[in-house]
Enzyme design. Structure first.
Site, PDB file in Angstrom:
ATOM      1  N   ASP A  96       0.857  -1.191   0.000  1.00  0.00           N
ATOM      2  CA  ASP A  96       0.000   0.000   0.000  1.00  0.00           C
ATOM      3  C   ASP A  96       0.889   1.236   0.000  1.00  0.00           C
ATOM      4  OD1 ASP A  96      -1.658   2.180   0.565  1.00  0.00           O
ATOM      5  OD2 ASP A  96      -2.953   1.004   1.875  1.00  0.00           O
ATOM      6  N   HIS A 134      -0.069   7.944   4.069  1.00  0.00           N
ATOM      7  CA  HIS A 134       0.581   7.251   5.168  1.00  0.00           C
ATOM      8  C   HIS A 134       2.076   7.550   5.282  1.00  0.00           C
ATOM      9  CE1 HIS A 134      -3.180   5.187   5.420  1.00  0.00           C
ATOM     10  NE2 HIS A 134      -3.051   4.742   4.183  1.00  0.00           N
ATOM     11  N   ILE A 193      -1.129   9.308   8.564  1.00  0.00           N
ATOM     12  CA  ILE A 193      -1.908   8.419   9.421  1.00  0.00           C
ATOM     13  C   ILE A 193      -1.502   6.968   9.182  1.00  0.00           C
ATOM     14  CG2 ILE A 193      -3.842  10.031   9.494  1.00  0.00           C
ATOM     15  CD1 ILE A 193      -5.351   8.166   7.559  1.00  0.00           C
ATOM     16  N   GLY A 205      -5.474   1.831   7.937  1.00  0.00           N
ATOM     17  CA  GLY A 205      -6.573   1.228   8.680  1.00  0.00           C
ATOM     18  C   GLY A 205      -6.384  -0.266   8.868  1.00  0.00           C
TER      19      GLY A 205
END
Length: 115
Positions: A17, A22, A37, A40
């Site tokens: 990813d 991120h 962040i 998830g």
């Protein structure tokens, strides 16, 4: 509790990813976040791992199912506070960010034990 590493999002990128939300501070700021962040799915996996380790003695074969919904953001380096209640063959779970006054991280978390 389950701490995350400051470099956790960069390590998680090894899973493929590459979303700059991120890893790129400027991109994260443009998206309305003060810094990048955590993924998830990294939060999702961190909570599952903590449940398996703490409640199921590390036995991954004891998990028949696991599900959650994303309820908030986690920043790399924050600590998750995880609470679980037994309900038959299920664990009902809350996962919040301890560092931010228990801000929601995951919701509707349920781990079903294998029979």
């Amino acid at each position: 509790t389950a701490p995350t590493l400051l470099q956790q999002a960069l390590l998680y990128r090894l899973c493929g990813d590459r979303n700059p939300l991120h890893s790129d501070p400027a991109f994260a700021e443009a998206a309305g976040f003060p810094r990048p962040i955590l993924h998830g799915l990294c939060t999702y996996g961190t909570v599952c791992r903590a449940l398996v380790d703490e409640i199921l003695g590390g036995d991954t074969t004891a998990v028949a199912g696991y599900g959650a919904s994303f309820a908030g953001v986690v920043f790399p380096g924050e600590t998750l506070r995880i609470r679980a209640w037994e309900d038959g063959d299920r664990l009902l779970v809350t996962a919040v960010v301890a560092d931010r006054d228990d801000a929601p991280a995951l919701g509707n978390v349920v781990l079903t034990r294998a029979s």
